[in-house]
Scaffold this motif. Structure first.
Motif, mmCIF file in Angstrom:
data_model
loop_
_atom_site.group_PDB
_atom_site.id
_atom_site.type_symbol
_atom_site.label_atom_id
_atom_site.label_comp_id
_atom_site.label_asym_id
_atom_site.label_seq_id
_atom_site.Cartn_x
_atom_site.Cartn_y
_atom_site.Cartn_z
ATOM 1 N N THR A 318 0.842 -1.203 0.000
ATOM 2 C CA THR A 318 0.000 0.000 0.000
ATOM 3 C C THR A 318 0.872 1.246 0.000
ATOM 4 O O THR A 318 0.598 2.228 -0.705
ATOM 5 N N HIS A 319 1.940 1.206 0.790
ATOM 6 C CA HIS A 319 2.880 2.334 0.839
ATOM 7 C C HIS A 319 3.598 2.512 -0.501
ATOM 8 O O HIS A 319 3.698 3.640 -1.013
ATOM 9 N N LEU A 320 4.083 1.423 -1.076
ATOM 10 C CA LEU A 320 4.821 1.525 -2.337
ATOM 11 C C LEU A 320 3.912 1.999 -3.472
ATOM 12 O O LEU A 320 4.379 2.668 -4.411
ATOM 13 N N LYS A 321 2.632 1.670 -3.391
ATOM 14 C CA LYS A 321 1.681 2.194 -4.384
ATOM 15 C C LYS A 321 1.618 3.725 -4.281
ATOM 16 O O LYS A 321 1.532 4.423 -5.304
ATOM 17 N N LYS A 322 1.667 4.247 -3.054
ATOM 18 C CA LYS A 322 1.693 5.702 -2.869
ATOM 19 C C LYS A 322 2.966 6.300 -3.459
ATOM 20 O O LYS A 322 2.942 7.401 -4.018
ATOM 21 N N VAL A 323 4.073 5.571 -3.315
ATOM 22 C CA VAL A 323 5.337 6.048 -3.882
ATOM 23 C C VAL A 323 5.207 6.194 -5.396
ATOM 24 O O VAL A 323 5.664 7.186 -5.983
ATOM 25 N N THR A 324 4.555 5.235 -6.049
ATOM 26 C CA THR A 324 4.428 5.283 -7.512
ATOM 27 C C THR A 324 3.513 6.421 -7.975
ATOM 28 O O THR A 324 3.658 6.897 -9.103
ATOM 29 N N THR A 325 2.600 6.851 -7.123
ATOM 30 C CA THR A 325 1.723 7.974 -7.512
ATOM 31 C C THR A 325 2.497 9.289 -7.572
ATOM 32 O O THR A 325 2.000 10.270 -8.129
ATOM 33 N N ASN A 326 3.704 9.312 -6.993
ATOM 34 C CA ASN A 326 4.563 10.503 -7.040
ATOM 35 C C ASN A 326 5.740 10.293 -7.995
ATOM 36 O O ASN A 326 6.810 10.878 -7.822
ATOM 37 N N GLU A 327 5.520 9.446 -8.997
ATOM 38 C CA GLU A 327 6.603 9.072 -9.917
ATOM 39 C C GLU A 327 7.194 10.277 -10.639
ATOM 40 O O GLU A 327 8.398 10.309 -10.922
ATOM 41 N N LYS A 328 6.389 11.293 -10.923
ATOM 42 C CA LYS A 328 6.902 12.462 -11.630
ATOM 43 C C LYS A 328 8.002 13.163 -10.852
ATOM 44 O O LYS A 328 8.890 13.796 -11.438
ATOM 45 N N ASP A 329 7.949 13.065 -9.530
ATOM 46 C CA ASP A 329 8.950 13.723 -8.687
ATOM 47 C C ASP A 329 10.069 12.774 -8.264
ATOM 48 O O ASP A 329 11.245 13.148 -8.254
ATOM 49 N N ASN A 330 9.690 11.538 -7.878
ATOM 50 C CA ASN A 330 10.716 10.624 -7.343
ATOM 51 C C ASN A 330 11.284 9.662 -8.397
ATOM 52 O O ASN A 330 12.251 8.952 -8.124
ATOM 53 N N PHE A 331 10.672 9.618 -9.580
ATOM 54 C CA PHE A 331 11.136 8.758 -10.689
ATOM 55 C C PHE A 331 11.177 7.273 -10.306
ATOM 56 O O PHE A 331 12.016 6.521 -10.810
ATOM 57 N N MET A 332 10.288 6.869 -9.431
ATOM 58 C CA MET A 332 10.234 5.467 -8.996
ATOM 59 C C MET A 332 8.871 4.884 -9.357
ATOM 60 O O MET A 332 7.867 5.188 -8.706
ATOM 61 N N ASN A 333 8.846 4.059 -10.409
ATOM 62 C CA ASN A 333 7.616 3.368 -10.774
ATOM 63 C C ASN A 333 7.632 1.965 -10.177
ATOM 64 O O ASN A 333 8.571 1.575 -9.476
ATOM 65 N N ALA A 334 6.589 1.188 -10.471
ATOM 66 C CA ALA A 334 6.468 -0.145 -9.877
ATOM 67 C C ALA A 334 7.617 -1.060 -10.304
ATOM 68 O O ALA A 334 8.106 -1.876 -9.517
ATOM 69 N N GLU A 335 8.067 -0.909 -11.548
ATOM 70 C CA GLU A 335 9.173 -1.761 -12.024
ATOM 71 C C GLU A 335 10.464 -1.448 -11.286
ATOM 72 O O GLU A 335 11.200 -2.359 -10.866
ATOM 73 N N ASN A 336 10.757 -0.159 -11.099
ATOM 74 C CA ASN A 336 11.965 0.224 -10.366
ATOM 75 C C ASN A 336 11.928 -0.263 -8.921
ATOM 76 O O ASN A 336 12.931 -0.739 -8.380
ATOM 77 N N LEU A 337 10.764 -0.134 -8.301
ATOM 78 C CA LEU A 337 10.627 -0.603 -6.917
ATOM 79 C C LEU A 337 10.732 -2.123 -6.847
ATOM 80 O O LEU A 337 11.227 -2.674 -5.859
ATOM 81 N N GLY A 338 10.260 -2.813 -7.904
ATOM 82 C CA GLY A 338 10.394 -4.266 -7.955
ATOM 83 C C GLY A 338 11.852 -4.691 -7.981
ATOM 84 O O GLY A 338 12.244 -5.678 -7.347
ATOM 85 N N ILE A 339 12.680 -3.937 -8.712
ATOM 86 C CA ILE A 339 14.116 -4.236 -8.762
ATOM 87 C C ILE A 339 14.744 -4.077 -7.389
ATOM 88 O O ILE A 339 15.589 -4.874 -6.968
ATOM 89 N N VAL A 340 14.310 -3.039 -6.656
ATOM 90 C CA VAL A 340 14.877 -2.767 -5.326
ATOM 91 C C VAL A 340 14.405 -3.793 -4.301
ATOM 92 O O VAL A 340 15.204 -4.344 -3.536
ATOM 93 N N PHE A 341 13.089 -4.072 -4.280
ATOM 94 C CA PHE A 341 12.514 -4.872 -3.200
ATOM 95 C C PHE A 341 12.407 -6.363 -3.511
ATOM 96 O O PHE A 341 12.151 -7.145 -2.597
ATOM 97 N N GLY A 342 12.579 -6.763 -4.782
ATOM 98 C CA GLY A 342 12.485 -8.182 -5.107
ATOM 99 C C GLY A 342 13.407 -9.042 -4.249
ATOM 100 O O GLY A 342 12.953 -9.901 -3.480
ATOM 101 N N PRO A 343 14.731 -8.826 -4.323
ATOM 102 C CA PRO A 343 15.653 -9.636 -3.505
ATOM 103 C C PRO A 343 15.557 -9.341 -2.014
ATOM 104 O O PRO A 343 16.002 -10.143 -1.193
#
Length: 378
Positions: A318-343
Motif C-alpha cells: 500500500t505504501h509503495l503504491k503511494k510512492v508510484t503515484t509521485n513518480e513524476k517527482d521521485n522517478f520510482m515506478n512499480a518496475e523500479n521498486l520491484g528491482i529494489v525490493f524483489g531480492p
C-alpha cells in the motif's frame, strides 16, 4: 436488475465493478456463523473443488452439493445482488478474479481484526535443549524431568520448559516475553509482533510513517542509498529503544537513511516477508504468461503466508503504491521498486547463488505485480 448485454460499454463495465467492490466492503457487516479461521478456510482454494464452473453456453454459478460451496455462492450472491448468467460472460473473467481475491482478502483481514487490542497470530515455540539446575517439572505433562544434563528443552522466546518428547505435542501458542527479545533487527517477524502486541513490526510502521510525511517526492526514493554508518545508527537505536527510537528529521535529515534502515530490516529477517515455504509458489506464478491466471496464482500464493507476514506485506505494498503515484517527482515506478525490493522481500530456500541469479527477474516481477495490483490482491 436488467440483464447484462454484450453491448455494454467499457465505462459501464467499470461502473459495475466499482459498485460490486463497494458491496464486498460491506460484507464485514454481514452476520456469518463461525470463527475467522473457519471463514478463511471457506475461501481457501485448496479446501474444496473449484467454485467457478463454466458451461458451454457461457459462465454461471452451478449449485454444488458441498455445504462449503453453497455458502460460498450465498456470500457471492449477497455481494453481487445479481444473478450471473450466460449473457454476462463478457464480464465474467475480470469479475471472477476480482470477486475471489476481494472476498478472500476481506475474510483474511476480518480474521486479523478479531480483537483490536490483541493480535492472535499463531506462533510455534522456539525450543532449545536445556540443562536445568535443581529439580524441574515439565510444564506440559507436569512430570519430573530426570537426568543431570539436557533434561529437557526450553522455549527461548517465552521460557516454557518441557520434556523433549512433550515438545512435539505443545500447541503453537507461544507468547514471547519482551525480556527475552534482545533485538528488533534479525528477530523473527511473528515473534517480534507478538512480543510487542502489534499488527506489524514497529520498524515498518515508524519508517513508513516518516517516509510518507517527508520523503515521497524525494528523487530516487529507495534506490538511492544513505550513509551506511547512519543506517547502522538507526538499527542500533531500534534495537536499544524499540518504538521510542528517534528517526525524526531533526536527527536524520536525509530520508535515504530511513529508507535504508527499512530495507536493512527486511534483508536481515531470519525468515523473509515472503517466506521460504511460499517462495516456490510465487516463482511459479511469475512464470505464468497469461495475466489473469498469473494474478490468480499470486493470490493463492499469498494465502500461504503467515498472518503477520501477510499483513506486513499488505501494508508495505500500500505504501509503495503511494510512492508510484509521485513518480513524476521521485522517478520510482512499480518496475523500479520491484528491482529494489524483489531480492529484499524474497530469498530462495537453498540460498544457492545460481538459483538466486536465475530468480531475480521473477522476484522483480512479483513485487511489481503486487504493487500494480495492490487494490485487487490485498
Amino acid at each position: 436488475m436488467p440483464e447484462v448485454s454484450e453491448e455494454w460499454s467499457a465505462a459501464a463495465a467499470a461502473t459495475f465493478l466499482a459498485a460490486f467492490r463497494r458491496r464486498l466492503t460491506n460484507l464485514r457487516a454481514v452476520s456469518l456463523h463461525g470463527s475467522g479461521e473457519e471463514m478463511e478456510r471457506l475461501w481457501d482454494p485448496h479446501c474444496s473443488e473449484e467454485m467457478w464452473l463454466e458451461s458451454e453456453s457461457g459462465c454461471s454459478l452451478v449449485p454444488q452439493k458441498s455445504k462449503r460451496d453453497r455458502k460460498r455462492q450465498e456470500l457471492l450472491a449477497m455481494a453481487l445482488g445479481v444473478k450471473v448468467n450466460a449473457r454476462a460472460s463478457v464480464l465474467w473473467q475480470p469479475l471472477k478474479l476480482f470477486a475471489y481475491s476481494q472476498i478472500t482478502s476481506l475474510v483474511r483481514r476480518a480474521a486479523l481484526r478479531e480483537n483490536e487490542n490483541h493480535f492472535n497470530y499463531e506462533k510455534a515455540h522456539n525450543f532449545k535443549v536445556q540443562t536445568f539446575r535443581g529439580p524441574h517439572w515439565c510444564e506440559y505433562c507436569a512430570n519430573f524431568m530426570w537426568g543431570l544434563i539436557a533434561q529437557g528443552v526450553r522455549c527461548s522466546d517465552c521460557g516454557l520448559n518441557v520434556h523433549k518428547q512433550c515438545s512435539k505435542y505443545v500447541p503453537n501458542d507461544c507468547q514471547p516475553d519482551l525480556k527475552r527479545i534482545k533485538k528488533v533487527y534479525c528477530c523473527d517477524l511473528t515473534t517480534l509482533v507478538k512480543a510487542h502486541n502489534t499488527q506489524r513490526p514497529m520498524v515498518v510502521d515508524m519508517c513508513i510513517r516518516e517516509i510518507e510525511e517527508r520523503g515521497l517526492n524525494s528523487e530516487g526514493l529507495y534506490r538511492v542509498s544513505g550513509f551506511t554508518e547512519h543506517i547502522e545508527d538507526v538499527k542500533m537505536s531500534f534495537d536499544r529503544d524499540g518504538d521510542k527510537a528517534d528517526i525524526s528529521a531533526d536527527t536524520y535529515a536525509d530520508i535515504n537513511i530511513i529508507t535504508g534502515a527499512l530495507k536493512l530490516y527486511f534483508r536481515e529477517l531470519p525468515i523473509p516477508v515472503i517466506t521460504y515455504d511460499a517462495y516456490p509458489k510465487f516463482i511459479e506464478a511469475a512464470k505464468i504468461t497469461n495475466p489473469e491466471s498469473r494474478l490468480e496464482a499470486i493470490n493463492e500464493a499469498l494465502l500461504l503466508l503467515p498472518p503477520a507476514h501477510y499483513e506486513t506485506l499488505r501494508y508495505l505494498m500500500t505504501h509503495l503504491k503511494k510512492v508510484t503515484t509521485n513518480e513524476k517527482d521521485n522517478f520510482m515506478n512499480a518496475e523500479n521498486l520491484g528491482i529494489v525490493f524483489g531480492p529484499t522481500l524474497m530469498r530462495p530456500p537453498d540460498q544457492n547463488t545460481l538459483t538466486t541469479l536465475n530468480d531475480m527477474r521473477y522476484q522483480k516481477l512479483i513485487v511489481q505485480l503486487l504493487i500494480e495490483n495492490e487494490d485487487v490482491l490485498f
